[in-house]
Scaffold this motif. Structure first.
Motif, short mmCIF file in Angstrom:
data_model
loop_
_atom_site.label_atom_id
_atom_site.label_comp_id
_atom_site.label_asym_id
_atom_site.label_seq_id
_atom_site.Cartn_x
_atom_site.Cartn_y
_atom_site.Cartn_z
N LEU A 78 0.83 -1.21 0.00
CA LEU A 78 0.00 0.00 0.00
C LEU A 78 0.87 1.26 0.00
O LEU A 78 0.59 2.20 -0.73
CB LEU A 78 -0.93 0.01 1.21
N ARG A 79 1.92 1.25 0.81
CA ARG A 79 2.81 2.42 0.85
C ARG A 79 3.39 2.68 -0.54
O ARG A 79 3.36 3.81 -1.03
CB ARG A 79 3.93 2.22 1.86
N GLN A 80 3.89 1.65 -1.20
CA GLN A 80 4.48 1.83 -2.53
C GLN A 80 3.43 2.30 -3.54
O GLN A 80 3.68 3.20 -4.33
CB GLN A 80 5.14 0.54 -3.01
N ASN A 81 2.25 1.68 -3.51
CA ASN A 81 1.18 2.08 -4.44
C ASN A 81 0.74 3.52 -4.19
O ASN A 81 0.51 4.27 -5.14
CB ASN A 81 -0.02 1.15 -4.33
N LEU A 82 0.62 3.89 -2.94
CA LEU A 82 0.23 5.27 -2.61
C LEU A 82 1.26 6.27 -3.13
O LEU A 82 0.91 7.30 -3.69
CB LEU A 82 0.03 5.44 -1.10
N LEU A 83 2.54 5.95 -2.93
CA LEU A 83 3.59 6.84 -3.44
C LEU A 83 3.59 6.88 -4.96
O LEU A 83 3.74 7.95 -5.56
CB LEU A 83 4.95 6.41 -2.91
N ASP A 84 3.39 5.73 -5.60
CA ASP A 84 3.34 5.69 -7.07
C ASP A 84 2.14 6.47 -7.61
O ASP A 84 2.26 7.20 -8.59
CB ASP A 84 3.24 4.24 -7.58
N ASP A 85 1.00 6.31 -6.96
CA ASP A 85 -0.24 6.93 -7.45
C ASP A 85 -0.40 8.39 -7.05
O ASP A 85 -0.96 9.18 -7.81
CB ASP A 85 -1.46 6.14 -6.97
N PHE A 86 0.06 8.75 -5.84
CA PHE A 86 -0.23 10.09 -5.32
C PHE A 86 1.01 10.91 -4.98
O PHE A 86 0.89 12.08 -4.63
CB PHE A 86 -1.12 9.98 -4.08
N SER A 87 2.19 10.31 -5.03
CA SER A 87 3.45 10.99 -4.78
C SER A 87 3.41 11.75 -3.45
O SER A 87 3.05 11.20 -2.43
CB SER A 87 3.79 11.90 -5.95
N LEU A 88 3.76 13.02 -3.50
CA LEU A 88 3.82 13.82 -2.27
C LEU A 88 2.46 14.04 -1.62
O LEU A 88 2.37 14.44 -0.47
CB LEU A 88 4.46 15.18 -2.56
N LEU A 89 1.38 13.77 -2.36
CA LEU A 89 0.04 13.93 -1.80
C LEU A 89 -0.43 12.70 -1.03
O LEU A 89 -1.51 12.72 -0.44
CB LEU A 89 -0.96 14.24 -2.92
N ALA A 90 0.34 11.63 -1.03
CA ALA A 90 -0.07 10.39 -0.35
C ALA A 90 -0.49 10.62 1.11
O ALA A 90 -1.54 10.12 1.52
CB ALA A 90 1.03 9.34 -0.46
N PRO A 91 0.27 11.37 1.91
CA PRO A 91 -0.18 11.61 3.28
C PRO A 91 -1.53 12.34 3.34
O PRO A 91 -2.36 12.05 4.20
CB PRO A 91 0.93 12.47 3.89
N ASP A 92 -1.75 13.27 2.41
CA ASP A 92 -3.02 13.99 2.39
C ASP A 92 -4.18 13.08 2.01
O ASP A 92 -5.28 13.21 2.53
CB ASP A 92 -2.94 15.17 1.41
N VAL A 93 -3.92 12.16 1.08
CA VAL A 93 -4.94 11.20 0.68
C VAL A 93 -5.33 10.34 1.88
O VAL A 93 -6.52 10.15 2.17
CB VAL A 93 -4.46 10.33 -0.49
N LEU A 94 -4.34 9.82 2.59
CA LEU A 94 -4.64 9.00 3.76
C LEU A 94 -5.38 9.80 4.83
O LEU A 94 -6.30 9.28 5.46
CB LEU A 94 -3.36 8.38 4.34
N HIS A 95 -5.00 11.04 5.01
CA HIS A 95 -5.70 11.89 5.97
C HIS A 95 -7.17 12.05 5.56
O HIS A 95 -8.07 11.94 6.40
CB HIS A 95 -5.01 13.26 6.07
N ALA A 96 -7.42 12.28 4.28
CA ALA A 96 -8.79 12.42 3.78
C ALA A 96 -9.58 11.12 3.97
O ALA A 96 -10.80 11.15 4.11
CB ALA A 96 -8.77 12.82 2.31
N TRP A 97 -8.88 9.99 3.96
CA TRP A 97 -9.52 8.69 4.14
C TRP A 97 -9.59 8.28 5.62
O TRP A 97 -9.98 7.16 5.94
CB TRP A 97 -8.77 7.61 3.36
N ASN A 98 -9.18 9.16 6.53
CA ASN A 98 -9.19 8.90 7.98
C ASN A 98 -8.25 7.77 8.38
O ASN A 98 -8.47 7.08 9.37
CB ASN A 98 -10.61 8.61 8.48
N ILE A 99 -7.18 7.59 7.62
CA ILE A 99 -6.18 6.57 7.93
C ILE A 99 -5.00 7.29 8.57
O ILE A 99 -4.33 8.09 7.93
CB ILE A 99 -5.76 5.81 6.66
N VAL A 100 -4.78 7.00 9.86
CA VAL A 100 -3.74 7.70 10.61
C VAL A 100 -2.62 6.78 11.07
O VAL A 100 -1.60 7.25 11.57
CB VAL A 100 -4.33 8.46 11.81
N GLU A 101 -2.83 5.47 10.93
CA GLU A 101 -1.81 4.50 11.29
C GLU A 101 -2.04 3.23 10.48
O GLU A 101 -3.12 3.01 9.95
CB GLU A 101 -1.84 4.19 12.79
N THR A 102 -1.01 2.39 10.38
CA THR A 102 -1.14 1.18 9.57
C THR A 102 -2.18 0.23 10.15
O THR A 102 -2.74 -0.59 9.41
CB THR A 102 0.22 0.45 9.41
#
Length: 141
Positions: free
Chosen positions: A64-88
């Motif tokens: 998931l980490r690799q896919n998020l970085l591939d798909d969203f790059s620097l926005l990956a943390p913001d995407v997870l925040h928008a999805w309410n994901i704060v920890e693995t």
């Protein structure tokens, strides 16, 4: 999220979208988009494996980490925040929601604990230095 009635979607994608929406209604902590992304990631992982080959919670988190970085790059943390994901551990909650819904299955050696503290969010989503044009900090929301 894609329109499930679009004629351009295959049957599996339509089914996955419907499942993601159902999961989000059952566990309102996470939006349907997050469930859909995770379903796609898990299907991709399983398709690359031999029949019956096991996938661990840690492997799910790292993929998931690799896919998020591939798909969203620097926005990956913001995407997870928008999805309410704060920890693995949130990935584990979602995977086990899918298991309870009968979408995926687990092995006897699997545990929700396999998803705990695999990497910090958002810090674990920083791009490697060679992948950055500038060294920008990852800001907390």
């Amino acid at each position: 999220m894609a329109n499930p009635h679009s004629p351009h979607l295959d049957e599996q994608t339509r089914a996955d979208l419907a499942q993601a929406k159902k999961l989000a209604r059952q566990d309102s902590r996470y939006p349907a988009t997050a469930f859909f992304y995770l379903i796609n990631t898990l299907r991709e992982m399983l398709n690359r494996r031999k029949e019956g080959e096991h996938v661990t919670g840690k492997e799910v988190c790292l993929t998931l980490r690799q896919n998020l970085l591939d798909d969203f790059s620097l926005l990956a943390p913001d995407v997870l925040h928008a999805w309410n994901i704060v920890e693995t551990n949130d990935f584990g909650n979602m995977v086990y929601d899918m298991v309870e819904a009968g979408i995926f299955s687990t092995s006897p050696q699997d545990s929700r604990a396999d998803f705990v503290d695999v990497y910090p969010i958002p810090g674990g989503l920083a791009l490697p230095q060679e992948g950055r044009s500038q060294s920008w900090p990852i800001l907390e929301p």
